[in-house]
Design an enzyme around this catalytic site. Sequence first.
Site, PDB file in Angstrom:
ATOM      1  N   THR A   1       0.743  -0.991  -0.186  1.00  0.00           N
ATOM      2  CA  THR A   1      -0.016   0.066   0.125  1.00  0.00           C
ATOM      3  C   THR A   1       1.027   1.133   0.010  1.00  0.00           C
ATOM      4  O   THR A   1       1.956   1.117   0.376  1.00  0.00           O
ATOM      5  CB  THR A   1      -0.845  -0.132   1.373  1.00  0.00           C
ATOM      6  OG1 THR A   1      -1.522  -1.150   1.392  1.00  0.00           O
ATOM      7  CG2 THR A   1      -1.996   1.079   1.032  1.00  0.00           C
TER       8      THR A   1
ATOM      9  N   GLY B   1      -5.548  -5.803   5.352  1.00  0.00           N
ATOM     10  CA  GLY B   1      -6.718  -4.920   5.569  1.00  0.00           C
ATOM     11  C   GLY B   1      -7.890  -5.248   6.187  1.00  0.00           C
ATOM     12  O   GLY B   1      -8.564  -4.700   6.865  1.00  0.00           O
TER      13      GLY B   1
ATOM     14  N   ARG C   1     -12.806  -8.004  -4.048  1.00  0.00           N
ATOM     15  CA  ARG C   1     -12.449  -7.937  -2.487  1.00  0.00           C
ATOM     16  C   ARG C   1     -12.104  -6.325  -2.361  1.00  0.00           C
ATOM     17  O   ARG C   1     -11.382  -5.760  -3.126  1.00  0.00           O
ATOM     18  CB  ARG C   1     -11.195  -8.783  -2.280  1.00  0.00           C
ATOM     19  CG  ARG C   1     -10.745  -8.583  -0.817  1.00  0.00           C
ATOM     20  CD  ARG C   1      -9.471  -7.587  -0.823  1.00  0.00           C
ATOM     21  NE  ARG C   1      -8.879  -7.451   0.417  1.00  0.00           N
ATOM     22  CZ  ARG C   1      -7.841  -6.684   0.613  1.00  0.00           C
ATOM     23  NH1 ARG C   1      -7.502  -5.845  -0.251  1.00  0.00           N
ATOM     24  NH2 ARG C   1      -7.382  -6.740   2.123  1.00  0.00           N
ATOM     25  N   VAL C   2     -12.402  -5.833  -1.210  1.00  0.00           N
ATOM     26  CA  VAL C   2     -11.955  -4.350  -0.842  1.00  0.00           C
ATOM     27  C   VAL C   2     -11.469  -4.335   0.318  1.00  0.00           C
ATOM     28  O   VAL C   2     -12.124  -4.964   1.335  1.00  0.00           O
ATOM     29  CB  VAL C   2     -13.306  -3.421  -0.847  1.00  0.00           C
ATOM     30  CG1 VAL C   2     -13.074  -1.890  -0.531  1.00  0.00           C
ATOM     31  CG2 VAL C   2     -13.801  -3.271  -2.342  1.00  0.00           C
ATOM     32  N   GLY C   3     -10.249  -3.865   0.441  1.00  0.00           N
ATOM     33  CA  GLY C   3      -9.760  -3.969   1.789  1.00  0.00           C
ATOM     34  C   GLY C   3      -9.878  -2.375   2.693  1.00  0.00           C
ATOM     35  O   GLY C   3     -10.841  -1.895   2.698  1.00  0.00           O
ATOM     36  N   ASP C   4      -9.068  -2.260   3.450  1.00  0.00           N
ATOM     37  CA  ASP C   4      -9.052  -1.058   4.260  1.00  0.00           C
ATOM     38  C   ASP C   4      -8.695   0.345   3.872  1.00  0.00           C
ATOM     39  O   ASP C   4      -9.260   1.258   4.304  1.00  0.00           O
ATOM     40  CB  ASP C   4      -8.283  -1.332   5.847  1.00  0.00           C
ATOM     41  CG  ASP C   4      -6.810  -1.338   5.342  1.00  0.00           C
ATOM     42  OD1 ASP C   4      -6.413  -2.151   4.481  1.00  0.00           O
ATOM     43  OD2 ASP C   4      -6.078  -0.495   6.175  1.00  0.00           O
TER      44      ASP C   4
ATOM     45  N   THR D   1      -0.855   0.207   6.183  1.00  0.00           N
ATOM     46  CA  THR D   1      -0.700  -0.821   5.451  1.00  0.00           C
ATOM     47  C   THR D   1      -0.581  -2.189   6.183  1.00  0.00           C
ATOM     48  O   THR D   1       0.091  -2.289   7.162  1.00  0.00           O
ATOM     49  CB  THR D   1       0.547  -0.513   4.691  1.00  0.00           C
ATOM     50  OG1 THR D   1       1.235  -1.615   3.974  1.00  0.00           O
ATOM     51  CG2 THR D   1       1.723  -0.168   5.621  1.00  0.00           C
ATOM     52  N   GLY D   2      -1.124  -3.079   5.551  1.00  0.00           N
ATOM     53  CA  GLY D   2      -0.866  -4.454   6.043  1.00  0.00           C
ATOM     54  C   GLY D   2      -2.349  -5.376   5.612  1.00  0.00           C
ATOM     55  O   GLY D   2      -3.108  -4.913   4.519  1.00  0.00           O
TER      56      GLY D   2
END
Length: 321
Positions: free
Chosen positions: A176, A230, A204-207, A227-228
């Site tokens: 990220t 999510g 898929r949607v992350g943070d 970052t990581g």
Amino acid sequence: MTGFALAIHGGCGVMAKLDLSEAEWQAARNDLGRALVAGHAVLAAGGRALDAVQAAVMVMEDSPHFNAGHGAALNENGIHELDASIMDGETLAAGAVCAAQHIRNPVAAARAVLDHGDAVLLAGAAADRFAARMGLPTEPQDYFTTERRKQALAAMKAHVAAGTEAGAKEAEKHGTVGAVALDLHGHLAAATSTGGYNNKPDGRVGDSPVIGAGTYARDGVCAVSGTGKGEYFIRHVVGHEIAARMAYLGEDLSTAAERVVMEDLKPHNIGAGLVAVAANGDIAAPYNTDGMFRGWVTADGRFHVASHAEVFEYVPKDDPA
């Protein structure tokens, strides 16, 4: 307010030092430095923190060395789905896009969503159409693809087939970019952009585009970009959690950020990191992986960049090109 502050990250879980040549590491650090210069120029001229974080993130989106924009990860179908968000700590206004496939600079689209004011988050093809209507550059899918991301996708598919996905290197999984800033007027802002993780599920949607999770800014408290993995940043609402610890428990930035990354997220055994800036200009950049691409500007105007433990000074060239 007499000073300003800026910090950036290019993702945690960076590769082992031997995985790239020194020239490749240097190229990545140079692009971190260029991102710092872009954001710093805005702040030094008395500009808004919101403009500074956007400027810094756009440089990293244009670089092939980070998982955002050009060089973004590929999902399970070999498609780039791009997420980004930006938040203004002065007004709590925010904008985000997710699962976009053609926006050259997703953070610019997120900013357009913020400025437009009708929504906070636009998804998929609608986000692409919105960006086009706003006159933002769009690209075919192959613009975002690099050979390294193709190799990472193949590696993750091989791990899945062999049942060794949990043992994959952090660099094979995700990445990220993000920036946080405090401007001369005392206002805070944060922005984050990502391609997600390699071989992620379709849709898929992350943070990163989720306000309060991967991105958060509140004047008088802090600004955070994470970052990581999510899914865990969403569950722990990481950005807001750090701000809440500071506002309600009275913790300083370093304590709050360290406790969230090193304690709250630790039981999940995931790679995690973030950059954050407090209302007083303090900066924190904790991470629990072997490394994290990161950079910051000190009060004396010196630029610092790093990928692992060693920190390098970046000296801008006279020629901005």
